[in-house]
Write a protein that holds these residues in place. Structure first.
Motif, PDB file in Angstrom:
ATOM      1  N   GLN A  46      64.479   1.377  51.155  1.00 19.00           N
ATOM      2  CA  GLN A  46      63.962   0.020  50.966  1.00 19.00           C
ATOM      3  C   GLN A  46      64.971  -0.925  51.606  1.00 19.00           C
ATOM      4  OE1 GLN A  46      63.537  -1.391  46.950  1.00 19.00           O
ATOM      5  NE2 GLN A  46      62.249  -3.107  47.587  1.00 19.00           N
ATOM      6  N   ARG A  47      64.490  -1.778  52.470  1.00 17.68           N
ATOM      7  CA  ARG A  47      65.392  -2.607  53.255  1.00 17.68           C
ATOM      8  C   ARG A  47      64.877  -4.033  53.371  1.00 17.68           C
ATOM      9  NH1 ARG A  47      69.835  -1.123  56.690  1.00 17.68           N
ATOM     10  NH2 ARG A  47      70.259   1.067  56.294  1.00 17.68           N
ATOM     11  N   THR A  48      65.833  -4.963  53.411  1.00 19.17           N
ATOM     12  CA  THR A  48      65.494  -6.317  53.834  1.00 19.17           C
ATOM     13  C   THR A  48      65.629  -6.319  55.349  1.00 19.17           C
ATOM     14  OG1 THR A  48      66.466  -7.161  51.820  1.00 19.17           O
ATOM     15  CG2 THR A  48      66.116  -8.752  53.584  1.00 19.17           C
ATOM     16  N   ASP A  49      64.733  -7.002  56.016  1.00 14.72           N
ATOM     17  CA  ASP A  49      64.791  -7.001  57.473  1.00 14.72           C
ATOM     18  C   ASP A  49      64.821  -8.429  57.997  1.00 14.72           C
ATOM     19  OD1 ASP A  49      64.457  -5.878  60.188  1.00 14.72           O
ATOM     20  OD2 ASP A  49      62.569  -6.964  60.073  1.00 14.72           O
ATOM     21  N   SER A  70      61.634 -10.135  55.109  1.00  9.35           N
ATOM     22  CA  SER A  70      61.241  -9.688  53.763  1.00  9.35           C
ATOM     23  C   SER A  70      61.698  -8.247  53.574  1.00  9.35           C
ATOM     24  CB  SER A  70      59.724  -9.775  53.620  1.00  9.35           C
ATOM     25  OG  SER A  70      59.114  -8.948  54.598  1.00  9.35           O
ATOM     26  N   SER A  71      61.518  -7.776  52.363  1.00  5.06           N
ATOM     27  CA  SER A  71      61.909  -6.410  52.039  1.00  5.06           C
ATOM     28  C   SER A  71      60.690  -5.490  52.137  1.00  5.06           C
ATOM     29  CB  SER A  71      62.481  -6.402  50.622  1.00  5.06           C
ATOM     30  OG  SER A  71      62.675  -5.081  50.199  1.00  5.06           O
ATOM     31  N   TYR A 112      59.581  -0.893  52.724  1.00  2.00           N
ATOM     32  CA  TYR A 112      60.064   0.492  52.745  1.00  2.00           C
ATOM     33  C   TYR A 112      59.930   1.026  54.166  1.00  2.00           C
ATOM     34  CZ  TYR A 112      59.885   0.001  47.769  1.00  2.00           C
ATOM     35  OH  TYR A 112      60.103  -0.450  46.487  1.00  2.00           O
ATOM     36  N   ARG A 154      56.625   2.041  58.397  1.00  2.00           N
ATOM     37  CA  ARG A 154      56.910   1.011  57.408  1.00  2.00           C
ATOM     38  C   ARG A 154      55.779   0.948  56.383  1.00  2.00           C
ATOM     39  NH1 ARG A 154      55.316  -4.590  57.290  1.00  2.00           N
ATOM     40  NH2 ARG A 154      56.973  -5.970  56.542  1.00  2.00           N
ATOM     41  N   THR A 207      54.659  -1.313  52.520  1.00  2.47           N
ATOM     42  CA  THR A 207      55.065  -2.338  51.560  1.00  2.47           C
ATOM     43  C   THR A 207      55.309  -1.741  50.169  1.00  2.47           C
ATOM     44  OG1 THR A 207      52.717  -2.837  51.341  1.00  2.47           O
ATOM     45  CG2 THR A 207      54.031  -4.335  52.708  1.00  2.47           C
ATOM     46  N   ALA A 215      69.942  -6.054  57.800  1.00  2.00           N
ATOM     47  CA  ALA A 215      69.694  -6.927  56.653  1.00  2.00           C
ATOM     48  C   ALA A 215      70.056  -8.377  56.926  1.00  2.00           C
ATOM     49  CB  ALA A 215      70.470  -6.427  55.436  1.00  2.00           C
TER      50      ALA A 215
END
Ligand code: HEC
Length: 305
Positions: A64-67, A72-73, A75, A128, A130, A166
């Motif tokens: 799970q990442r913020t991009d 937004s964050s 998966y 990716r 959500t 991030a």
């Protein structure tokens, strides 16, 4: 195609995105920059130790990442950037990984610097979702200006992968520069990783010591998008060829106006952010460097090992 208004811009961009969707994950090429003279008049030296890595063959991770591009964050499934070269062992002496993206952006990363790697923690996503359970989609949506809400980012489309970081921080940039733009926001899909010795790589862009201050402004602000004599990035125009840009922005002041302000009548095609933190004095140094670097051959790339 000549783009004349905002709506055709978005039609063009979505057609591009549709074409990209059909493509499978592209392999990433690794190589070491060979010694030699790069750029106009000369054939570039052949890539040293080239190797093609199929990202799907590497151990896949789910995170799970913020991009910073989507803001937004979510998966992601893919690989840690450093896993791509884990079996390659870049030669001693190399300290910079030039990340080449399909849209011409080049981001240098001091890959041996633990603090930088920890802070950037780059991940190369192949799909990716959500939600953690999925479904994971290999279609990575383009970054759209209006979705992004960041006036100075152009539409970035992806083809097979996307780098996920991030925050927009980059070790070579000042805080003032980072407030106006981040190279990570412009990155398309990763196509290549070139290992270089940083000092020798940057020396190519310095024809003489007196213009080094202007080169430093370029290194901190422009190198992610622009190159000289086909050396470096090619997201924006080359400074030397086909048109020496210091003759187009023919005075220090004209160059400053271009850097610091967006020209709205060109808004449908202008993709360069307004870099308001660049001072008039810095633009003057840049102009002098641009004149010098585009009127001499590039300095030879001479690694120490
Ligand atoms: C985020 C990427 C990006 C960065 C950073 C960037 N540029 Fe650009 N630049 C572009 C693009 C793309 C173009 C092509 C024309 C356009 O879309 O505005 C361009 C065009 C130009 C032009 C030619 C067009 C004109 O109207 O004069 C000059 C000169 C220029 N840039 C100088 C610079 C300088 C100097 C810097 C650093 C202080 C810089 N750029 C930083 C992307 C960038």
């Amino acid at each position: 195609m000549r783009i004349t208004n905002g709506s055709s811009f978005f039609i063009a961009a979505s057609t591009l995105a549709l074409t990209a969707h059909a493509e499978a994950a592209q392999p990433v090429q690794l190589w070491v920059r060979a010694a030699g003279v790069y750029g106009k008049k000369e054939q570039d030296p052949a890539k040293q130790s080239p190797q093609t890595v199929d990202l799907e063959s590497l151990p896949q991770k789910q995170e799970q990442r913020t991009d910073v591009q989507y803001g937004s964050s979510a998966y992601y499934r893919g690989v840690a950037l450093s896993d791509i070269w884990a079996k390659y062992t870049p030669p001693k002496g190399t300290d910079l990984a030039l990340l080449h993206f399909h849209n011409g952006v080049v981001i240098p990363l001091p890959f041996r610097d633990a603090a930088t790697m920890k802070r950037v923690a780059p991940f190369v996503a192949l799909s990716r979702s959500t939600t953690a359970e999925g479904p994971y989609r290999t279609e990575l949506p383009p970054v759209n200006k209006s979705v992004e809400g960041y006036a100075d980012v152009r539409q970035v489309a992806f083809s097979g992968n996307k780098i996920v970081v991030a925050d927009g921080w980059h070790p070579e940039m000042t805080e003032a520069a980072l407030a106006n733009f981040s190279p990570w926001r412009l990155a398309g899909s990763l196509t290549g990783i070139e290992f270089v010795e940083g000092t020798a790589y940057y020396r190519q862009f310095v024809p003489s010591a007196d213009v080094r201050p202007g080169f430093e402004v370029f290194r901190q602000n422009c190198q992610f998008c622009h190159g000289v004599n086909k050396v470096g990035a090619h997201f924006g125009w080359d400074y030397a060829t086909p048109l020496p840009l210091h003759t187009y922005r023919s005075t220090e002041q004209k160059l400053y106006m271009h850097i610091a302000y967006r020209v709205e009548y060109k808004a449908t095609w202008q993709q360069m952010p307004a870099l308001k933190h660049v001072s008039q004095a810095e633009a003057g140094l840049l102009w002098q460097w641009m004149r010098a670097v585009s009127s001499a051959p590039m300095t030879r790339y001479t690694p120490t090992r």
